[in-house]
Each structure stands twice: as C-alpha cells, then as structure tokens.
Design an enzyme around this catalytic site. Structure first.
Site, PDB file in Angstrom:
ATOM      1  N   GLY A   1     -16.762-130.546 -44.173  1.00 20.19           N
ATOM      2  CA  GLY A   1     -18.193-130.224 -44.124  1.00 20.19           C
ATOM      3  C   GLY A   1     -18.682-130.203 -42.695  1.00 20.19           C
ATOM      4  O   GLY A   1     -18.026-130.692 -41.768  1.00 20.19           O
TER       5      GLY A   1
ATOM      6  N   GLY B   1     -25.658-131.521 -38.764  1.00 23.73           N
ATOM      7  CA  GLY B   1     -26.367-131.429 -37.500  1.00 23.73           C
ATOM      8  C   GLY B   1     -25.707-132.192 -36.374  1.00 23.73           C
ATOM      9  O   GLY B   1     -25.929-131.907 -35.206  1.00 23.73           O
TER      10      GLY B   1
ATOM     11  N   GLY C   1     -22.142-132.919 -36.244  1.00 22.59           N
ATOM     12  CA  GLY C   1     -20.752-132.606 -35.980  1.00 22.59           C
ATOM     13  C   GLY C   1     -20.047-132.035 -37.195  1.00 22.59           C
ATOM     14  O   GLY C   1     -20.664-131.701 -38.205  1.00 22.59           O
TER      15      GLY C   1
ATOM     16  N   VAL D   1     -16.691-132.535 -39.963  1.00 20.25           N
ATOM     17  CA  VAL D   1     -15.820-133.549 -40.568  1.00 20.25           C
ATOM     18  C   VAL D   1     -14.559-132.861 -41.085  1.00 20.25           C
ATOM     19  O   VAL D   1     -14.626-131.850 -41.790  1.00 20.25           O
ATOM     20  CB  VAL D   1     -16.528-134.285 -41.725  1.00 20.25           C
ATOM     21  CG1 VAL D   1     -15.611-135.350 -42.320  1.00 20.25           C
ATOM     22  CG2 VAL D   1     -17.818-134.934 -41.221  1.00 20.25           C
TER      23      VAL D   1
ATOM     24  N   LYS E   1     -14.538-137.316 -37.964  1.00 18.44           N
ATOM     25  CA  LYS E   1     -15.788-136.657 -37.581  1.00 18.44           C
ATOM     26  C   LYS E   1     -15.799-136.393 -36.081  1.00 18.44           C
ATOM     27  O   LYS E   1     -15.716-137.315 -35.278  1.00 18.44           O
ATOM     28  CB  LYS E   1     -16.977-137.529 -37.977  1.00 18.44           C
ATOM     29  CG  LYS E   1     -18.324-136.908 -37.621  1.00 18.44           C
ATOM     30  CD  LYS E   1     -19.456-137.781 -38.125  1.00 18.44           C
ATOM     31  CE  LYS E   1     -20.804-137.176 -37.787  1.00 18.44           C
ATOM     32  NZ  LYS E   1     -21.916-138.006 -38.268  1.00 18.44           N
TER      33      LYS E   1
ATOM     34  N   ASP F   1     -30.678-140.208 -42.194  1.00 14.58           N
ATOM     35  CA  ASP F   1     -30.458-138.903 -42.828  1.00 14.58           C
ATOM     36  C   ASP F   1     -30.025-139.104 -44.282  1.00 14.58           C
ATOM     37  O   ASP F   1     -28.988-138.586 -44.709  1.00 14.58           O
ATOM     38  CB  ASP F   1     -29.402-138.109 -42.052  1.00 14.58           C
ATOM     39  CG  ASP F   1     -29.374-136.636 -42.447  1.00 14.58           C
ATOM     40  OD1 ASP F   1     -30.357-136.176 -43.063  1.00 14.58           O
ATOM     41  OD2 ASP F   1     -28.388-135.957 -42.156  1.00 14.58           O
TER      42      ASP F   1
END
Length: 737
Positions: free
Chosen positions: A419, A422, A424, A426, A440, A536
C-alpha cells in the site's frame, strides 16, 4: 570539478554516443496520421492515436472535434481546446477552465465565488504532476483541492514585500500536484479571506496550470488582471495512455494491441491505475501507433561529423564507423597503424592501468558509501539508540541494514507493494527464517525529526499491545529511515467493509473490531511509556489477522509528520471524511482528534458507507458520513441509514448505544468528546452484554438500580431489560435520587 570514478570507467562509451543522443533528442519528427484522416486542425498536428472523428481515433477517448471559432479552426477534446500533442512524450496540452476565484461584491456586500474545474475521469488523460503546479494568489488566502485520498493546498499572505516573478508565500504560493490526479475542483477556506480586507485585496485566485506558463506579477493581487490575462482559460499539461492494461496484459491480445509498428516498444505508464503507451525503439523515430510508423534514423546523414575523420555507415537502428586502408579506428577517430609489438605493449600497459584505476575507484567508492552510511546512522540518532538498547535488557528491537531489507523485499520490487499513503510506501518482505514483515519506506523527514528519530524509535519499540501492529526494528543507514513491522495477513477493515467479497459481517464481529481498535488507541494515549497520538485513524489503518482480530497500524505516523505550526497552516494533508474539524481550525493535533476519527470508523461499521462522497449530485448534508449520521439522529431516523446486514430487532438496543457513543465522539468541541479509555470501556461492556444476552445481577445491585426490594430484582434479566434498568438508574442519578 573532479571526474567521479564511475564516470571515468564509462567515459569512452559516453563520448562515442553523445552526438547520436543529441540528434535523437532534438529531431523534429513530423506527425503521422491514417490515410484518409485529417492530419491537422488549424495549426495543430493530429497524430495517431488521436483523430478527427471516431473512425480516425484509436478509440473514443482520443476522438477530437475540429471546430471553427471566430474564423480560426481549432481542435477540441470535450470542452477543452487542444494546443499541442506529443507522441514520444505521451503528453497533450489543453486550455482548461481551472481558474477558481472569489471576489468582494459591493452590490451584495459579500464574497462571490467560482470554482474552476477539470474532470478527466473515464478518459485516457490524467494531470501531469511534473509539468503542472497549483498556484494560489491573493492576500490572506487559503485554498485547496481534494480527492479521495488527499487534501492539498497552501496559504498566501501580504505580510512581506511582494516581488514580480517570486511565488513563495507573499501574495502567491505554490504546491506540487499529487500523482495520478484526474479530477480538479478548487476550494477556498472562507475563514481566511473575507470582507474585512476587500479594500486592498478584492479578489483571490487558485489555479492548476502548466508551471512553465506561469509568471507571478504583483498586479495579479487584489484585481482581475490575472483572470483577464488568460481570458478565463489556462494551459494544462496532461499525460495520456493508449490503453488501460499493462504491457504484458495488452500483448496477450494482439488484435487490440496499439503498438502496431515494427521496431516499437511498450512502456507501462505510472500513476494510481495501470496502463501503457507506445514508443519507437532506440535508433528509430516516428509514430509507433501506425504500420511502419517507426523508421530508422540515418545518424550518418543527420550528423556528418559523427565518425570524425572516418567513414560512417548507417545500420538498422545504429551506425558503424570505419577507416580507409592503412588506418585503424581508435579512441573515436582514425589513426595511422603502428608496428605490432609497440601496439601490443602499449595496449597491455593501458589495460593494466585501467584495471588498477578501476580497483582504486572501487575501493574509494566503497569507502565513500560506508562513510555516507555511518553519517546517516549518526544523523538519525543511531548511537543514542544503541546505548539505550544496551541499557534496557530484553528489548525486542533490531537495527537492520539496507542490504537486509533490499534482499527481503526483492530490491523493493513493485510486486511487493502492500500500500501507499501520505507518509510513504509499504512493502511485504521475508526475512531470514521465512519471517514475514512489512517494510515502510518514508518519503521525507526534516532535520529536527532526523535528530530525534533514534529516541522516537525507542519509544515506539516499547509499545506492546495485542491489538497494535508490533514495530520490530528500523534501518538508519539511509537518507530517510525505514521501519519494519510485523506482517498482518487479512487486509484492512476498509476492505472488509467496502470490498465486493460477498461476505456477511455480523454485528458481533463489527463490535469486536471496534472494541479492540479502541482499546489499542486507549493504550497509546494513556498506557504507553510516552503518550502517542495516532494522527491518522481510519478504517484502512486498522488491519485484521486471520481471526478478524483488529490491529491498529501506522501509529507512528505523527512521529514523522511536520511539527512546526507554520507547516501545518501552509500545507494541509489528511484523509477526507476523518479529519477533526477542530484540528482544521487550530492546526493542533490532540488525543481528541483521534477520538473524532474513531467516531467516523464507528459510523462505517454501522452504515457500511464511505466516509466522504465526491459525487457532485449528492446533497451537501449527505457528502460527509458524519453529517448524514448527525441529521439522521436528530430526526430519529437511525434505522433508515443502518447497514441492512445488522438490522436485527434483538440487538437494536446495542446498536442505539453504539450510535449514541459515536455522537459523543463526533462532538464539534474536543473537550465534549469522551477519552479513548471511556470509549473502549463502553464498547467492552456492550460486547459483554451481546456475548451474554441474559445478565444475572446480585440482589443488592439490582435493588440499587431499580429502587425496589431485592426480592423483586434478583431474577435473571435480558439485555433489553438491562439497558432499560441502566437508563433508569442514570436518569435517577441526574434527578438527584
């Protein structure tokens, strides 16, 4: 300037190819079109895959209209004028209506607005993040654009002296365009530019346009000069693709494959969705979308001095240089032959010298690389982290090398991507011993964050909770540190709720996930050695294991996020639908910001709807999931918005309790919201009631709740009766009983 060792080793090859590369880069290749189709519209070449009319275009997305306006003929794609098309670059230039403005109206005494737009959804086009930028012009103006996974903009002020040609915050600010954007709609924050400053800044603008075509002028501020200069339309550079499949997929069906010319190649396009375009192979030029469109480049004809004093012979895709009898081609030129033995001796000596220089360069480069890695390690606080790890025995945290993580992720292959967000990308990795991990790679970090990184990693390494993804280690010998987490195999809560998988999700499963997630956030806020704000919270950051047990991820995002207030004010990032409205006003992240975002997650579990609806036809109060829910609760219409899968008369009291808890989490004022600990405790009690629908209470407790003799209250009660008793007790306490 010193010549680097790696450049030294390649110098002969580079010198031989420079002229040919320059010729290819500057060649003026004419547009190619299909027989019987219009080659030009006005002054604009129309090459395949584009065409005037559906029969001349590769498919409907490349269909252009040739229209006469005020005596001039111009091509249009939909509502936008096409001014240039480049097949080699895969780009198109259009004049678009992307100027958004707000101006003070003396007749009404208020602000009037217009939202510029551009929508390329469902077309082969998307907005080039390399060639365009977002510009905001005005005094005390905050403007932004948003999409399904981003919100980006900037603020311009008139506190400093305005200067022509300078767009860095004084009267004008600019920000990069996100990757893969197909839709633009400008917005202004009304709490900034208002009627109080109209006398010196009557108008403000936001525009998405080609950055090479923009040049700031101080006369743009507070007037209509900017709008009039472009007559309401601005140039925009668009990328385009020939098809929606990758190259490998497209080549499986040659009947629809667009790269029909010989000596053509397929190139996968970048962005959020797969696709491909065509290009001519090296040494060829022309149009790869038509038969025999790629023709050999005659390098000898284009550059008469390409072989120096030698003879040039053109070959398919390349050329060769040779010399007349008695001379040899040496070092890019023809030289007289020498006796064999001196030549051999000189050659051996040169080879030995090159080998020695190469070895010396390799050693020097290796030392430079090791020094750079040591510098990064110290810069990120690696020495402090090592000392702390030695002083705290038993800590399960590892510092990985860059080589270890490259090997684990197959050199960070695109096939390993789990995925992107915002902060970075993964990747899935497999460490030695077949241990699955998630790696990540963060995008950026400022100098202060780099200095504090080692300390922050130590804090995060001590986070130990069954419902939080475990941070296993980090890599510090790179420019921006990398984090290594445990791998959670069953996807995200977002995929479970909104994915088209045909699975029925019971209320018990949803309540369990909600309770476990709230318990994890409560731990971060209250029980970690140093309080941690998630920053987040959303359903895509809640992972699920094989038993659908929740694990909160990305809890370290705020560690790498900007901490300077001015950065938050000038550039706002977040996820639409989850953002705390109080945070948007104050730019200060608190634990109650996480509570608000978790309230939106509760709504997703109850309603199975996306947190934000971007459909322009949807009424304003139904765009945000929180607004839709609030209106429904006020009108006592909760049953009308619930997910059909959990509408069960036996559990309606539990659903109502969850809905009331969500209402408290979504309070506009953060002080009125419960803590995550209170939320977790409430969900835990609801979960226990649902697991044991028949609740046995002791006589004294029932008598205290009901105000009745214990002989009446000592029986077994149902969950519905329990909620009735609980509400009766709360009402009694509020009335002073």
């Amino acid at each position: 300037m010193k010549l680097g060792c790696s450049r030294f080793l390649l110098s002969f090859h580079v010198l031989a190819c420079l002229s040919a590369i320059w010729v290819l880069a500057t060649a003026d290749v004419p547009a190619a079109h299909r027989p019987g189709c219009q080659a030009k519209c006005g002054e604009v070449d129309i090459p395949v895959p584009f065409g005037i009319g559906e029969q001349c275009a590769l498919h409907n997305g490349f269909n252009l209209n040739c229209t006469s306006i005020n005596g001039a003929t111009k091509p249009f794609s939909g509502d936008f004028e096409v001014t240039k098309i480049s097949v080699p670059d895969g780009k198109a230039w259009m004049n678009t209506t992307t100027i958004s403005w707000q101006c003070y109206s003396e007749s009404t005494g208020g602000m009037t607005h217009y939202k510029g737009w551009a929508d390329f959804t469902g077309t082969p086009f998307w907005i080039s993040e390399v060639d365009n930028k977002i510009f905001v012009i005005g005094c005390n103006t905050l403007a932004y654009m948003m999409g399904s996974s981003y919100l980006i903009g900037c603020k311009s002020t008139c506190d400093d002296t305005l200067m022509d040609g300078t767009c860095s915050g004084a009267g004008c600010c600019q920000v990069d365009v996100p990757t893969g954007v197909r839709f633009y709609n400008g917005n202004f924050d009304q709490s900034y530019n208002n009627t109080e400053i109209w006398h010196y800044s009557r108008c403000s603008y936001m525009v998405l346009m080609e950055k090479a075509a923009f040049n700031f002028r101080t006369s743009y501020v507070g007037s209509t000069v900017f709008y009039n200069a472009y007559n309401g339309t601005v140039p925009l550079v668009l990328n385009w693709r020939a098809g929606r499949l990758t190259c490998d997929e497209a080549q499986k069906n040659m009947s629809s494959y667009a790269c029909v010319s010989g000596h053509s190649a397929c190139v996968n396009t970048t962005g959020d969705k797969p696709g491909y375009r065509c290009t001519c192979s090296d040494g060829y030029e022309g149009n790869p979308y038509i038969q025999n469109g790629c023709q050999d480049i005659d390098e000898c004809l284009q550059n008469a001095t390409i072989c120096g004093s030698g003879m040039c012979e053109n070959t398919a895709g390349h050329y060769t240089c040779s010399c007349r009898r008695g001379k040899n081609w040496t070092n890019g030129n023809c030289q007289s032959r020498f006796p064999v033995m001196p030549v051999v001796g000189t050659t051996v000596g040169l080879v030995a010298l090159v080998i020695a220089l190469a070895c010396a360069c390799m050693i020097q480069e290796r030392r430079k690389l090791q020094k750079m890695k040591r510098d990064y390690f110290r810069q990120h606080g690696g020495l402090i982290l090592f000392d702390e790890m030695r002083s705290k025995q038993g800590i399960s945290f590892k510092i990985f090398t860059e080589e270890e993580l490259q090997e684990a992720t197959n050199r960070f292959s695109e096939q390993q991507v789990l995925g992107q967000g915002g902060y970075g990308t993964v990747y899935k990795g497999i460490l030695e011993g077949n241990v699955e991990v998630a790696v990540k790679r963060c995008k950026t970090a400022d100098e202060q964050q780099k200095k504090e990184f080692g300390k922050e990693m130590l804090i995060l390494s001590e986070v130990n909770h069954r419902n939080i993804v475990k941070l296993l280690g980090c890599c510090l010998e790179v420019e921006v540190p990398m984090l290594v987490y445990e791998f959670v195999p069953n996807g995200t809560l977002f995929q479970l709720i909104h994915g088209n998988h045909g699975l029925r999700i019971s209320l018990a499963t949803r309540l369990g996930i909600a309770h476990e997630s709230a318990d994890a956030l409560s731990y971060l806020h209250s029980s970690a050695s140093t309080p941690i704000l998630h920053g987040d919270v959303k359903s895509s950051n809640i992972l699920l294991d094989r038993d659908n047990k929740a694990k909160v991820a990305d809890f370290g995002a705020s560690i790498l996020a900007p901490t300077d207030k001015s950065q938050f004010i000038t550039l706002v990032h977040g996820t639409c639908g989850y953002l705390d409205p109080e945070y948007m006003q104050t730019n200060l992240l608190t634990d109650k910001s996480d509570v608000y975002s978790f309230g939106v997650v509760l709504l997703e579990l109850l309603m199975a709807k996306l947190p934000f609806n971007f459909d322009p036809d949807v009424p304003a109060h139904e765009k945000s999931l929180s607004m839709m829910f609030t209106y429904a609760m006020k009108d006592n219409k909760l049953d009308q918005i619930l997910d059909a899968e959990i509408k069960d008369g036996d559990n309606i009291e539990i659903i109502e309790e969850i809905a009331e808890l969500a209402m408290r989490c979504l309070e506009m004022c953060g002080d009125n919201r419960p803590s995550m600990k209170e939320v977790a405790e409430k969900l835990d009690s609801l979960r226990k009631v649902m697991q044991h629908p028949s609740v046995q209470r002791n006589p004294e407790e029932m008598e205290c709740l009901l105000g009745e003799p214990s002989s009446t209250a000592s029986s077994t009660i149902t969950s519905a009766e329990y909620f009735s008793i609980e509400k009766k007790a709360v009402n009694g306490l509020q009335s002073g009983r």
